[in-house]
Write a protein that holds these residues in place. Structure first.
Motif, PDB file in Angstrom:
ATOM      1  N   ILE A   1      36.885  26.562  44.335  1.00 62.08           N
ATOM      2  CA  ILE A   1      35.495  27.027  44.282  1.00 62.08           C
ATOM      3  C   ILE A   1      35.451  28.511  43.940  1.00 62.08           C
ATOM      4  O   ILE A   1      34.642  28.956  43.118  1.00 62.08           O
ATOM      5  N   THR A   2      36.344  29.281  44.553  1.00 61.76           N
ATOM      6  CA  THR A   2      36.415  30.712  44.262  1.00 61.76           C
ATOM      7  C   THR A   2      36.754  30.924  42.789  1.00 61.76           C
ATOM      8  O   THR A   2      36.163  31.779  42.127  1.00 61.76           O
ATOM      9  N   ASP A   3      37.718  30.146  42.277  1.00 64.31           N
ATOM     10  CA  ASP A   3      38.078  30.260  40.855  1.00 64.31           C
ATOM     11  C   ASP A   3      36.893  29.926  39.963  1.00 64.31           C
ATOM     12  O   ASP A   3      36.664  30.576  38.943  1.00 64.31           O
ATOM     13  N   LEU A   4      36.134  28.882  40.318  1.00 66.72           N
ATOM     14  CA  LEU A   4      34.980  28.511  39.519  1.00 66.72           C
ATOM     15  C   LEU A   4      33.907  29.603  39.529  1.00 66.72           C
ATOM     16  O   LEU A   4      33.288  29.884  38.509  1.00 66.72           O
ATOM     17  N   ILE A   5      33.706  30.191  40.689  1.00 65.93           N
ATOM     18  CA  ILE A   5      32.688  31.251  40.802  1.00 65.93           C
ATOM     19  C   ILE A   5      33.072  32.445  39.936  1.00 65.93           C
ATOM     20  O   ILE A   5      32.244  33.020  39.250  1.00 65.93           O
ATOM     21  N   TYR A   6      34.343  32.801  39.972  1.00 66.99           N
ATOM     22  CA  TYR A   6      34.799  33.971  39.221  1.00 66.99           C
ATOM     23  C   TYR A   6      35.337  33.603  37.849  1.00 66.99           C
ATOM     24  O   TYR A   6      35.908  34.428  37.161  1.00 66.99           O
ATOM     25  N   ASN A   7      35.165  32.348  37.407  1.00 62.60           N
ATOM     26  CA  ASN A   7      35.591  31.852  36.098  1.00 62.60           C
ATOM     27  C   ASN A   7      37.046  32.156  35.773  1.00 62.60           C
ATOM     28  O   ASN A   7      37.367  32.626  34.698  1.00 62.60           O
ATOM     29  N   LYS A   8      37.926  31.863  36.703  1.00 61.11           N
ATOM     30  CA  LYS A   8      39.353  32.112  36.454  1.00 61.11           C
ATOM     31  C   LYS A   8      39.995  30.917  35.820  1.00 61.11           C
ATOM     32  O   LYS A   8      39.734  29.813  35.996  1.00 61.11           O
TER      33      LYS A   8
END
Length: 73
Positions: free
Chosen positions: A66-73
């Motif tokens: 979810i963190t990766d999706l939020i920060y588009n990683k």
């Protein structure tokens, strides 16, 4: 010779011995059921532990995704 009356200490000793004998008979009659319950409990605790650890790993991975999706990683 005069007989001594039973003292409180003697009553306690008799009660402890009687309880030990009763406990031994109870255990002898219920040994298989007790062993089955012990095995069941050990398996249940092991499964619970494994599920909790797996759940923690899933939560960590979900947070990372979810963190990766939020920060588009």
């Amino acid at each position: 010779m005069k007989k001594k009356a039973l003292t409180l200490k003697n009553y306690i000793i008799i009660a402890v011995v009687a309880a030990a004998i009763a406990g031994w008979f109870w255990y002898s009659n219920n040994k298989e059921a007790i062993e089955e319950k012990v095995v069941e409990t050990v398996i249940e605790k092991t499964v619970d532990s494994a599920v909790n650890k797996a759940g923690d790993n899933i939560k960590e991975k979900a947070v990372e995704k979810i963190t990766d999706l939020i920060y588009n990683k």
